[in-house]
Scaffold this active site. Structure first.
Site, mmCIF file in Angstrom:
data_model
loop_
_atom_site.group_PDB
_atom_site.id
_atom_site.type_symbol
_atom_site.label_atom_id
_atom_site.label_comp_id
_atom_site.label_asym_id
_atom_site.label_seq_id
_atom_site.Cartn_x
_atom_site.Cartn_y
_atom_site.Cartn_z
ATOM 1 N N CYS A 91 0.858 -1.177 0.000
ATOM 2 C CA CYS A 91 0.000 0.000 0.000
ATOM 3 C C CYS A 91 0.901 1.236 0.000
ATOM 4 C CB CYS A 91 -0.917 -0.011 1.224
ATOM 5 S SG CYS A 91 -2.057 1.366 1.200
ATOM 6 N N CYS A 241 -3.503 6.724 -5.040
ATOM 7 C CA CYS A 241 -3.213 5.291 -4.906
ATOM 8 C C CYS A 241 -1.787 4.976 -5.372
ATOM 9 C CB CYS A 241 -4.215 4.442 -5.681
ATOM 10 S SG CYS A 241 -4.101 2.693 -5.283
HETATM 11 O O1 PYC Z 1 -1.891 3.749 -2.009
HETATM 12 O O2 PYC Z 1 -1.400 1.747 -2.756
HETATM 13 C C1 PYC Z 1 -2.172 2.548 -2.243
HETATM 14 C C2 PYC Z 1 -3.512 2.073 -1.857
HETATM 15 C C3 PYC Z 1 -4.047 0.838 -2.064
HETATM 16 C C4 PYC Z 1 -5.340 0.858 -1.523
HETATM 17 C C5 PYC Z 1 -5.551 2.103 -0.990
HETATM 18 N N1 PYC Z 1 -4.428 2.834 -1.209
#
Ligand code: PYC
Length: 315
Positions: A91, A241
């Site tokens: 993550c 993300c």
């Molecule tokens: O930042 O990799 C990330 C992530 C995955 C799910 C929520 N954030």
């Protein structure tokens, strides 16, 4: 129940997406590779996950992070990430939240920190100005332009890529990536997710594609693109993300659209930013993402045996 009645946590957010780091009170997962410890957590102590991140103490958006001893001797810490429905491989926003939290506690200083995760070691660099760069695991596209028939919407074409989690990345769609359409975006991406599973479209080794990522034109600050990322438990990622941006950069590189040294500035549906770059090594593409995290709370979760929802509300 095999864990403590009091659990120390620190909450942070990275580009709007929350992380809850568990500092103590966790079950004993033994030693060994983090992937094995994750399996133990999933099979023997899954109610620890629901206790920490599910309602009434948490909510669907929080990503939990369990601080562990690393297995990889090159690493300084180990982390297992989890959410409202299960577990994550890596993550990106969560790693930034963990690093920010450890700095807040005075346990680490600016510099490089190696983090063991269930899908491999990553490096996090904390800069004096508070920015954090995560050098992620090797990322790659496993299938280009796959078409899935999505009930109610018709055929949708996207790439399948790994960035520490599995993603289906869609550029060609009719939606405007604006917060006011969050319900429509969630319904659309959830329908894609279900259709992929039903039609047997998976990541390598049959692994479920549990993150769906839409791309559209950027709105702010010289970003190259805006995204909307649906997470496994149906909440959307408030941040761009980290693993999703890694998957995107791997696809861009495979298409000849992003070279080492170039910056890919990815904007989230909120307008928050991660700056991405990639390194190409002999064995493939290693993306990095840079962003900032902020501490929001420090507290103790209390488990009252008289509470009918002591272990969290479980779907
Ligand atoms: O930042 O990799 C990330 C992530 C995955 C799910 C929520 N954030």
């Amino acid at each position: 129940m095999n864990f403590a009645r009091r659990i120390s946590i620190i909450d942070s957010h990275t580009a709007g997406e929350p992380t809850r780091l568990v500092l103590d009170g966790m079950p004993d997962l033994g030693s060994g590779p983090l992937a094995d410890r994750l399996k133990r957590l999933r099979t023997q102590f899954d109610n620890f996950r629901t206790t920490v991140v599910n309602e009434p103490r948490g909510h669907d958006v929080i990503v939990g992070a369990l601080l562990c001893e690393p297995h990889d001797p090159a690493c300084d810490i180990g982390v297992i990430f989890f959410n409202n429905v299960g577990y994550l491989g890596m993550c990106g926003h969560g790693t930034m939240g963990v690093i920010k939290t450890l700095a807040y506690l005075g346990r680490i200083q600016p510099g490089e920190h190696r983090v063991d995760t269930p899908v491999g070691a990553v490096k996090a660099t904390l800069y004096e100005n508070g920015l954090i760069t995560v050098d992620n695991v090797r990322s790659y596209r496993s299938a280009k332009q796959v078409t899935v028939d999505v009930p109610g919407y018709g055929p949708v074409t996207g790439d399948v890529a790994w960035g520490g989690n599995w993603f289906f990345l869609v550029e060609d769609h009719a939606f405007s990536l604006d917060l006011k359409y969050v319900d429509e975006l969630t319904a659309y991406t959830w329908a894609i997710r279900k259709a992929l599973t039903q039609q047997g479209i998976t990541g390598d080794g049959g692994q479920e594609i549990d993150h769906i990522e839409l791309f559209g034109p950027a709105v702010h600050r010289g970003a190259h693109s805006r995204n909307f990322v649906l997470c496994p438990g149906k909440a959307y990622d408030r941040s761009p993300c980290g693993t999703g941006t890694s998957a995107k950069m791997a696809c861009l590189h495979a298409d000849g659209r992003l070279q080492p040294g170039e910056v890919w500035r990815q904007e989230s549906i909120l307008g928050s930013i991660f700056d991405g770059r990639l390194d190409v090594r002999e064995d493939g593409v290693y993306p990095s993402v840079t962003g900032s995290a902020y501490i929001t709370a420090q507290s103790t979760l209390i488990l009252d045996p008289e509470d009918p929802f002591m272990l969290g509300i479980q779907a």
